[in-house]
Design a protein around this motif. Structure first.
Motif, PDB file in Angstrom:
ATOM      1  N   PRO A   1      37.207  41.430  88.348  1.00  0.00           N
ATOM      2  CA  PRO A   1      36.804  41.349  86.945  1.00  0.00           C
ATOM      3  C   PRO A   1      36.138  40.008  86.650  1.00  0.00           C
ATOM      4  CG  PRO A   1      39.173  41.054  87.153  1.00  0.00           C
ATOM      5  CD  PRO A   1      38.652  41.401  88.522  1.00  0.00           C
ATOM      6  N   THR A   2      35.239  40.019  85.695  1.00  0.00           N
ATOM      7  CA  THR A   2      34.623  38.771  85.246  1.00  0.00           C
ATOM      8  C   THR A   2      35.667  38.000  84.442  1.00  0.00           C
ATOM      9  OG1 THR A   2      33.869  39.760  83.170  1.00  0.00           O
ATOM     10  CG2 THR A   2      32.360  39.893  85.071  1.00  0.00           C
ATOM     11  N   GLY A   3      35.327  36.773  84.085  1.00  0.00           N
ATOM     12  CA  GLY A   3      36.249  35.961  83.287  1.00  0.00           C
ATOM     13  C   GLY A   3      36.611  36.622  81.975  1.00  0.00           C
ATOM     14  N   GLU A   4      35.611  37.184  81.312  1.00  0.00           N
ATOM     15  CA  GLU A   4      35.846  37.866  80.032  1.00  0.00           C
ATOM     16  C   GLU A   4      36.697  39.114  80.238  1.00  0.00           C
ATOM     17  OE1 GLU A   4      35.973  38.761  76.073  1.00  0.00           O
ATOM     18  OE2 GLU A   4      35.293  36.887  76.998  1.00  0.00           O
ATOM     19  N   SER A   5      36.416  39.881  81.299  1.00  0.00           N
ATOM     20  CA  SER A   5      37.207  41.087  81.583  1.00  0.00           C
ATOM     21  C   SER A   5      38.647  40.719  81.902  1.00  0.00           C
ATOM     22  CB  SER A   5      36.612  41.865  82.758  1.00  0.00           C
ATOM     23  OG  SER A   5      35.315  42.318  82.455  1.00  0.00           O
ATOM     24  N   LEU A   6      38.833  39.651  82.662  1.00  0.00           N
ATOM     25  CA  LEU A   6      40.180  39.198  83.008  1.00  0.00           C
ATOM     26  C   LEU A   6      40.942  38.802  81.741  1.00  0.00           C
ATOM     27  CD1 LEU A   6      41.944  38.692  85.504  1.00  0.00           C
ATOM     28  CD2 LEU A   6      41.128  36.346  85.491  1.00  0.00           C
ATOM     29  N   LYS A   7      40.265  38.139  80.829  1.00  0.00           N
ATOM     30  CA  LYS A   7      40.885  37.735  79.562  1.00  0.00           C
ATOM     31  C   LYS A   7      41.285  38.967  78.754  1.00  0.00           C
ATOM     32  CE  LYS A   7      39.991  34.928  75.474  1.00  0.00           C
ATOM     33  NZ  LYS A   7      39.006  34.161  74.740  1.00  0.00           N
ATOM     34  N   ARG A   8      40.389  39.954  78.686  1.00  0.00           N
ATOM     35  CA  ARG A   8      40.682  41.189  77.948  1.00  0.00           C
ATOM     36  C   ARG A   8      41.860  41.946  78.570  1.00  0.00           C
ATOM     37  NH1 ARG A   8      35.101  44.189  76.286  1.00  0.00           N
ATOM     38  NH2 ARG A   8      34.223  42.532  75.009  1.00  0.00           N
TER      39      ARG A   8
ATOM     40  N   SER B   1      44.292  40.684  80.452  1.00  0.00           N
ATOM     41  CA  SER B   1      45.545  39.944  80.261  1.00  0.00           C
ATOM     42  C   SER B   1      46.052  40.113  78.828  1.00  0.00           C
ATOM     43  CB  SER B   1      45.380  38.471  80.619  1.00  0.00           C
ATOM     44  OG  SER B   1      44.465  37.839  79.765  1.00  0.00           O
ATOM     45  N   ASN B   2      45.141  40.138  77.847  1.00  0.00           N
ATOM     46  CA  ASN B   2      45.560  40.367  76.461  1.00  0.00           C
ATOM     47  C   ASN B   2      46.124  41.774  76.288  1.00  0.00           C
ATOM     48  OD1 ASN B   2      44.880  37.813  75.532  1.00  0.00           O
ATOM     49  ND2 ASN B   2      42.823  38.415  74.919  1.00  0.00           N
ATOM     50  N   ALA B   3      45.458  42.764  76.867  1.00  0.00           N
ATOM     51  CA  ALA B   3      45.909  44.155  76.743  1.00  0.00           C
ATOM     52  C   ALA B   3      47.254  44.358  77.438  1.00  0.00           C
ATOM     53  CB  ALA B   3      44.870  45.100  77.323  1.00  0.00           C
ATOM     54  N   LEU B   4      47.475  43.652  78.560  1.00  0.00           N
ATOM     55  CA  LEU B   4      48.738  43.769  79.306  1.00  0.00           C
ATOM     56  C   LEU B   4      49.793  42.800  78.802  1.00  0.00           C
ATOM     57  CD1 LEU B   4      47.197  44.135  82.877  1.00  0.00           C
ATOM     58  CD2 LEU B   4      48.427  45.907  81.599  1.00  0.00           C
TER      59      LEU B   4
END
Length: 191
Positions: free
Chosen positions: A45-52, A54-57
């Protein structure tokens, strides 16, 4: 980080939280196909995808990236011995191991089995500790058992404390020798 490990970590966290890939997709705002590719190790995942994600999880992004299961017999031993707090107050034998287990859940090899078995055993033991004297009193009033005396109750409670102590100490030895733990009897409150 290895994309296969990251994908496995995301998949495991998603399943632990009872989420489907579709639900994680909706919560994170990522496409279902992206979630599938990440979980299958096809892409990172990209940095933004990883952030999304982690927030969702509901986890810290560092927990996703730095994740790996380690073998730590010292922590397992410490977790097991933490149940000895039942000697001070029976509920501490449940609460302290639960806190220690959940703080490292999924990060140490065999911690999930030990945590669940230990806590299930301690809950069962605590319930029996309170119900056996109550049932003895009730059955003695009905006339099914011998008379209810305080000394017999103290003997029963003493034997139960001794059994709990022996199980904890024997399983501590089993952990240090690399053997599977054995906690019986136990009802499965945690699965």
């Amino acid at each position: 980080m290895n994309k296969n490990l990251l994908g496995l970590r995301i998949k495991e966290l998603r399943k632990q939280k009872g989420m489907s890939q579709e639900f994680l997709s909706e919560e994170s705002g990522l496409s279902l196909r992206t979630i599938q590719r990440i979980e299958n190790g096809e892409t990172n995942p990209t940095g933004e995808s990883l952030k999304r994600l982690s927030n969702a999880l509901n986890v810290n992004p560092d927990e996703l990236i730095d994740w790996s299961i380690k073998e730590d017999k010292r922590y397992l031993t410490f977790l097991n011995l933490s149940a000895l707090t039942f000697l001070f107050f029976p509920l501490l034998g449940i609460l302290i191991p639960f806190i220690l287990w959940t703080s490292r859940k999924g990060k140490i090899k065999n911690i999930n089995k030990l945590g669940k078995d230990l806590i299930n055993f301690e809950i069962t033991w605590t319930l029996l500790l309170f119900f056996i004297p109550f049932l003895w009193f009730l059955f003695s009033k009905i006339g099914i058992l011998e008379s209810f005396t305080l000394s017999r109750i103290f003997i029963i409670i003493g034997v139960m404390y001794f059994i709990n102590l022996i199980f904890i100490l024997l399983n501590t030895l089993r952990i240090s020798n690399g053997n599977d733990i054995i906690y019986n009897p136990k009802f499965k409150f945690l699965r």
